[in-house]
Design a protein around this motif. Structure first.
Motif, PDB file in Angstrom:
ATOM      1  N   TYR A 240     -13.625  -0.790   7.798  1.00 31.45           N
ATOM      2  CA  TYR A 240     -12.299  -1.380   8.540  1.00 31.45           C
ATOM      3  C   TYR A 240     -11.761  -2.944   7.298  1.00 31.45           C
ATOM      4  O   TYR A 240     -10.890  -3.492   7.604  1.00 31.45           O
ATOM      5  N   ILE A 241     -13.041  -3.551   7.024  1.00 28.75           N
ATOM      6  CA  ILE A 241     -12.515  -4.728   5.953  1.00 28.75           C
ATOM      7  C   ILE A 241     -12.058  -4.002   5.372  1.00 28.75           C
ATOM      8  O   ILE A 241     -10.752  -4.437   4.529  1.00 28.75           O
ATOM      9  N   LYS A 242     -11.764  -2.740   4.157  1.00 28.30           N
ATOM     10  CA  LYS A 242     -11.309  -1.823   3.768  1.00 28.30           C
ATOM     11  C   LYS A 242     -10.240  -1.640   4.087  1.00 28.30           C
ATOM     12  O   LYS A 242      -8.639  -1.926   3.679  1.00 28.30           O
ATOM     13  N   THR A 243      -9.596  -1.268   5.140  1.00 31.96           N
ATOM     14  CA  THR A 243      -8.477  -0.672   5.959  1.00 31.96           C
ATOM     15  C   THR A 243      -7.079  -2.216   6.186  1.00 31.96           C
ATOM     16  O   THR A 243      -6.484  -2.084   5.294  1.00 31.96           O
ATOM     17  N   LEU A 244      -7.825  -3.277   5.860  1.00 36.91           N
ATOM     18  CA  LEU A 244      -7.245  -4.246   6.384  1.00 36.91           C
ATOM     19  C   LEU A 244      -6.378  -5.351   5.073  1.00 36.91           C
ATOM     20  O   LEU A 244      -5.749  -6.238   5.125  1.00 36.91           O
ATOM     21  N   GLN A 245      -7.648  -4.566   4.197  1.00 30.64           N
ATOM     22  CA  GLN A 245      -7.360  -5.064   2.355  1.00 30.64           C
ATOM     23  C   GLN A 245      -7.119  -4.455   2.381  1.00 30.64           C
ATOM     24  O   GLN A 245      -5.378  -4.986   1.759  1.00 30.64           O
ATOM     25  N   LYS A 246      -6.051  -3.484   1.853  1.00 35.24           N
ATOM     26  CA  LYS A 246      -4.885  -2.487   2.684  1.00 35.24           C
ATOM     27  C   LYS A 246      -3.637  -3.019   2.558  1.00 35.24           C
ATOM     28  O   LYS A 246      -2.587  -2.085   1.689  1.00 35.24           O
ATOM     29  N   ASN A 247      -3.923  -3.115   3.816  1.00 34.20           N
ATOM     30  CA  ASN A 247      -2.434  -3.298   4.995  1.00 34.20           C
ATOM     31  C   ASN A 247      -2.289  -4.217   4.680  1.00 34.20           C
ATOM     32  O   ASN A 247      -1.487  -4.892   5.278  1.00 34.20           O
ATOM     33  N   GLY A 248      -2.999  -5.341   3.595  1.00 36.75           N
ATOM     34  CA  GLY A 248      -1.919  -6.768   3.126  1.00 36.75           C
ATOM     35  C   GLY A 248      -2.403  -7.475   4.474  1.00 36.75           C
ATOM     36  O   GLY A 248      -2.264  -8.747   4.252  1.00 36.75           O
ATOM     37  N   VAL A 249      -3.971  -7.968   5.374  1.00 37.06           N
ATOM     38  CA  VAL A 249      -3.399  -8.560   6.018  1.00 37.06           C
ATOM     39  C   VAL A 249      -5.736  -9.095   5.447  1.00 37.06           C
ATOM     40  O   VAL A 249      -5.064 -10.573   6.126  1.00 37.06           O
ATOM     41  N   TYR A 250      -5.519  -8.668   4.885  1.00 39.94           N
ATOM     42  CA  TYR A 250      -7.019  -9.586   4.351  1.00 39.94           C
ATOM     43  C   TYR A 250      -6.259  -9.792   2.596  1.00 39.94           C
ATOM     44  O   TYR A 250      -6.875  -8.012   2.693  1.00 39.94           O
ATOM     45  N   LYS A 251      -6.634 -10.497   2.291  1.00 42.50           N
ATOM     46  CA  LYS A 251      -6.208 -10.682   1.014  1.00 42.50           C
ATOM     47  C   LYS A 251      -7.803 -11.209  -0.408  1.00 42.50           C
ATOM     48  O   LYS A 251      -7.588 -12.165  -1.149  1.00 42.50           O
ATOM     49  N   GLY A 252      -8.391 -10.822   0.622  1.00 40.57           N
ATOM     50  CA  GLY A 252     -10.002 -11.548   0.320  1.00 40.57           C
ATOM     51  C   GLY A 252     -11.103 -10.764  -0.959  1.00 40.57           C
ATOM     52  O   GLY A 252     -10.117  -9.244  -0.737  1.00 40.57           O
TER      53      GLY A 252
END
Ligand SMILES: [Zn+2]
Length: 252
Positions: A240-252
């Motif tokens: 889930y974290i990787k998906t959020l990084q990929k779609n730009g929601v999470y920038k950490g």
């Protein structure tokens, strides 16, 4: 029979909802107000019978984290409450409608606010996605069968008694039962999204679940009985974290 089929079709249309964030289709036969009322009455009982923490700083900390997570959902209709029960139990739960309870026993195995936010996100997600109402709906279908379907829509008055009966049953057993694996996994996913949106570090969720897994030895925390911290759960959260990084929601 034809009437019954009609009722089922109408009900499917009326009862179809979508879970937030994940967009999963749900069947909800209990309306939001009824579900919330059940959660509220259960919450009042708990507040009367449990020993609520009088630690002002701890209460403020939990309320602040809860408010940030709840606000990240953008959902305004919930009357959120965040409480701490003074008891050495490693558990936390959320009642339908948004009443969240943490035990001091789980807080002492959390290293920082981000880990509290991880469990807060997960619990808030159960309420947001109305997992309680969905579970009660499944129970109503399972226990009383087809005739109840119309009554749930308040169409034929002759079935109101049946409805009340099933409804009482649902309220007794439905509120506090453990969630299914499907609901757990969805709550993890929504929870990670909320914690990211609220500005917390989602990697701490993985640290928390790994710590829980380590504690699963001789005397496993109660949280583990309803929230198995297996390798699959941790892998899913990482994904889930990787998906959020990929779609730009999470920038950490
Ligand atoms: Zn859960």
């Amino acid at each position: 029979m034809r009437w019954l089929l009609c009722a089922v079709v109408v009900l499917m249309m009326a009862g179809c909802a979508k879970a937030p964030i994940t967009g999963r289709s749900q069947l909800l036969l209990i309306d939001y107000a009824a579900e919330t009322a059940m959660g509220l009455s259960e919450s009042e009982k708990i507040k009367q019978n449990a020993k609520l923490s009088s630690d002002v700083r701890l209460n403020a900390r939990i309320r602040q984290i809860g408010a940030r997570i709840a606000e990240a959902s953008g959902e305004k209709k919930f009357a959120w409450e965040f409480h701490v029960i003074e008891e050495d139990v490693a558990n936390a739960f959320c009642l339908p409608g948004g009443k969240v309870f943490f035990y001091t026993g789980i807080l002492k195995i959390m290293d920082n606010d981000d880990q509290i936010a991880a469990v807060m996100g997960h619990e808030v997600a159960h309420a947001l996605a109305r997992h309680g109402g969905e579970r009660m709906s499944m129970q109503m279908l399972g226990n009383v069968g087809g005739e109840l379907l119309g009554a749930a829509l308040e169409v034929p008055a002759q079935y109101h008694g049946l409805y009340t009966q099933a409804y009482g049953m649902a309220s007794q057993v439905g509120v506090m039962l453990p969630f299914s694996r499907k609901h757990e996994s969805e709550a993890d996913q929504i929870g990670i999204y909320l914690m990211v949106k609220a500005g917390y570090n989602p990697h701490e969720a993985i640290t928390f679940w790994k710590n829980m897994q380590r504690l699963g030895g001789k005397k496993p925390p109660e949280f583990l009985s309803t929230h198995p911290s297996d390798a699959t759960r941790i892998k899913e959260i990482e994904a889930y974290i990787k998906t959020l990084q990929k779609n730009g929601v999470y920038k950490g």
